[in-house]
Design a protein around this motif. Structure first.
Motif, PDB file in Angstrom:
ATOM      1  N   LYS A 128      11.574 -31.713  -2.456  1.00  0.00           N
ATOM      2  CA  LYS A 128      10.877 -31.234  -1.252  1.00  0.00           C
ATOM      3  C   LYS A 128       9.383 -31.460  -1.392  1.00  0.00           C
ATOM      4  O   LYS A 128       8.824 -31.421  -2.489  1.00  0.00           O
ATOM      5  CB  LYS A 128      11.178 -29.769  -0.993  1.00  0.00           C
ATOM      6  CG  LYS A 128      10.613 -28.830  -2.030  1.00  0.00           C
ATOM      7  CD  LYS A 128      10.890 -27.381  -1.700  1.00  0.00           C
ATOM      8  CE  LYS A 128      10.391 -26.501  -2.830  1.00  0.00           C
ATOM      9  NZ  LYS A 128      10.637 -25.101  -2.595  1.00  0.00           N
ATOM     10  N   VAL A 129       8.757 -31.665  -0.266  1.00  0.00           N
ATOM     11  CA  VAL A 129       7.322 -31.899  -0.203  1.00  0.00           C
ATOM     12  C   VAL A 129       6.596 -30.559  -0.337  1.00  0.00           C
ATOM     13  O   VAL A 129       6.935 -29.595   0.338  1.00  0.00           O
ATOM     14  CB  VAL A 129       6.955 -32.574   1.140  1.00  0.00           C
ATOM     15  CG1 VAL A 129       5.452 -32.723   1.290  1.00  0.00           C
ATOM     16  CG2 VAL A 129       7.659 -33.921   1.257  1.00  0.00           C
TER      17      VAL A 129
ATOM     18  N   ASP B  18       9.482 -30.663   3.920  1.00  0.00           N
ATOM     19  CA  ASP B  18      10.368 -31.786   4.242  1.00  0.00           C
ATOM     20  C   ASP B  18      11.155 -32.219   3.009  1.00  0.00           C
ATOM     21  O   ASP B  18      10.677 -32.098   1.870  1.00  0.00           O
ATOM     22  CB  ASP B  18       9.580 -32.992   4.755  1.00  0.00           C
ATOM     23  CG  ASP B  18       9.068 -32.835   6.168  1.00  0.00           C
ATOM     24  OD1 ASP B  18       9.452 -31.854   6.851  1.00  0.00           O
ATOM     25  OD2 ASP B  18       8.280 -33.703   6.605  1.00  0.00           O
ATOM     26  N   THR B  19      12.323 -32.755   3.244  1.00  0.00           N
ATOM     27  CA  THR B  19      13.158 -33.317   2.184  1.00  0.00           C
ATOM     28  C   THR B  19      12.802 -34.780   1.986  1.00  0.00           C
ATOM     29  O   THR B  19      12.648 -35.522   2.950  1.00  0.00           O
ATOM     30  CB  THR B  19      14.646 -33.181   2.550  1.00  0.00           C
ATOM     31  OG1 THR B  19      14.963 -31.785   2.594  1.00  0.00           O
ATOM     32  CG2 THR B  19      15.541 -33.859   1.544  1.00  0.00           C
ATOM     33  N   VAL B  20      12.662 -35.190   0.722  1.00  0.00           N
ATOM     34  CA  VAL B  20      12.403 -36.590   0.387  1.00  0.00           C
ATOM     35  C   VAL B  20      13.750 -37.262   0.124  1.00  0.00           C
ATOM     36  O   VAL B  20      14.554 -36.766  -0.659  1.00  0.00           O
ATOM     37  CB  VAL B  20      11.496 -36.700  -0.860  1.00  0.00           C
ATOM     38  CG1 VAL B  20      11.272 -38.161  -1.233  1.00  0.00           C
ATOM     39  CG2 VAL B  20      10.169 -35.988  -0.624  1.00  0.00           C
ATOM     40  N   ILE B  21      13.973 -38.398   0.802  1.00  0.00           N
ATOM     41  CA  ILE B  21      15.224 -39.136   0.651  1.00  0.00           C
ATOM     42  C   ILE B  21      14.947 -40.467  -0.041  1.00  0.00           C
ATOM     43  O   ILE B  21      14.108 -41.251   0.397  1.00  0.00           O
ATOM     44  CB  ILE B  21      15.891 -39.399   2.023  1.00  0.00           C
ATOM     45  CG1 ILE B  21      16.137 -38.091   2.772  1.00  0.00           C
ATOM     46  CG2 ILE B  21      17.179 -40.209   1.854  1.00  0.00           C
ATOM     47  CD1 ILE B  21      17.138 -37.168   2.123  1.00  0.00           C
TER      48      ILE B  21
ATOM     49  N   THR C 283      11.305 -30.646  -7.300  1.00  0.00           N
ATOM     50  CA  THR C 283      12.757 -30.539  -7.209  1.00  0.00           C
ATOM     51  C   THR C 283      13.135 -29.255  -6.470  1.00  0.00           C
ATOM     52  O   THR C 283      12.369 -28.285  -6.474  1.00  0.00           O
ATOM     53  CB  THR C 283      13.386 -30.529  -8.626  1.00  0.00           C
ATOM     54  OG1 THR C 283      14.803 -30.469  -8.490  1.00  0.00           O
ATOM     55  CG2 THR C 283      12.899 -29.365  -9.473  1.00  0.00           C
ATOM     56  N   LYS C 284      14.300 -29.245  -5.885  1.00  0.00           N
ATOM     57  CA  LYS C 284      14.801 -28.038  -5.224  1.00  0.00           C
ATOM     58  C   LYS C 284      15.636 -27.189  -6.185  1.00  0.00           C
ATOM     59  O   LYS C 284      16.102 -26.132  -5.820  1.00  0.00           O
ATOM     60  CB  LYS C 284      15.653 -28.426  -4.009  1.00  0.00           C
ATOM     61  CG  LYS C 284      14.866 -29.040  -2.884  1.00  0.00           C
ATOM     62  CD  LYS C 284      15.775 -29.397  -1.729  1.00  0.00           C
ATOM     63  CE  LYS C 284      15.011 -29.996  -0.578  1.00  0.00           C
ATOM     64  NZ  LYS C 284      15.921 -30.413   0.501  1.00  0.00           N
ATOM     65  N   ARG C 285      15.795 -27.648  -7.389  1.00  0.00           N
ATOM     66  CA  ARG C 285      16.634 -26.933  -8.378  1.00  0.00           C
ATOM     67  C   ARG C 285      16.033 -25.617  -8.830  1.00  0.00           C
ATOM     68  O   ARG C 285      16.719 -24.697  -9.183  1.00  0.00           O
ATOM     69  CB  ARG C 285      16.894 -27.822  -9.587  1.00  0.00           C
ATOM     70  CG  ARG C 285      17.761 -28.993  -9.252  1.00  0.00           C
ATOM     71  CD  ARG C 285      18.055 -29.806 -10.486  1.00  0.00           C
ATOM     72  NE  ARG C 285      18.680 -31.051 -10.103  1.00  0.00           N
ATOM     73  CZ  ARG C 285      18.799 -32.077 -10.896  1.00  0.00           C
ATOM     74  NH1 ARG C 285      18.321 -32.021 -12.132  1.00  0.00           N
ATOM     75  NH2 ARG C 285      19.377 -33.171 -10.480  1.00  0.00           N
TER      76      ARG C 285
END
Length: 94
Positions: free
Chosen positions: A73-74, A62-65, A91-93
């Motif tokens: 992301k979780v 899931d994406t954390v907003i 991080t998604k980086r």
């Protein structure tokens, strides 16, 4: 008393603002700043000041907003009220 702040409706996390942090089982009040209203939840874990609290259940991937923005992301399941930090969000980086 305000225990955590949330930038806007739709964010999946808030930030603990109580100097001593919160303890597992504490009843908490959060302030949603953009829409200027209060929300209630219960802490599912100890969370230090400045750290994030989940506002809903989050699953792996899931994406954390936060602030209306994707902050990562979780990587481990997180229940509403639990602590979010580097142990369960990346991080998604890279």
């Amino acid at each position: 008393m305000i225990h955590f702040v949330v930038h806007e409706d739709g964010d999946s996390v808030g930030t603990v603002v109580v100097v001593d942090g919160v303890k597992t089982g504490d009843a908490l009040t959060g302030w949603v700043m953009e829409q200027d209203h209060l929300i209630e939840t219960r802490s599912g874990s100890d969370i230090p000041v400045g750290h994030k609290i989940a506002l809903k259940d989050l699953n792996v991937g899931d994406t954390v907003i936060k602030y209306g923005v994707d902050i990562g992301k979780v990587v481990q399941p997180i229940k509403a009220g639990q602590h979010l930090h580097v142990h369960n969000v990346k991080t998604k980086r890279w």
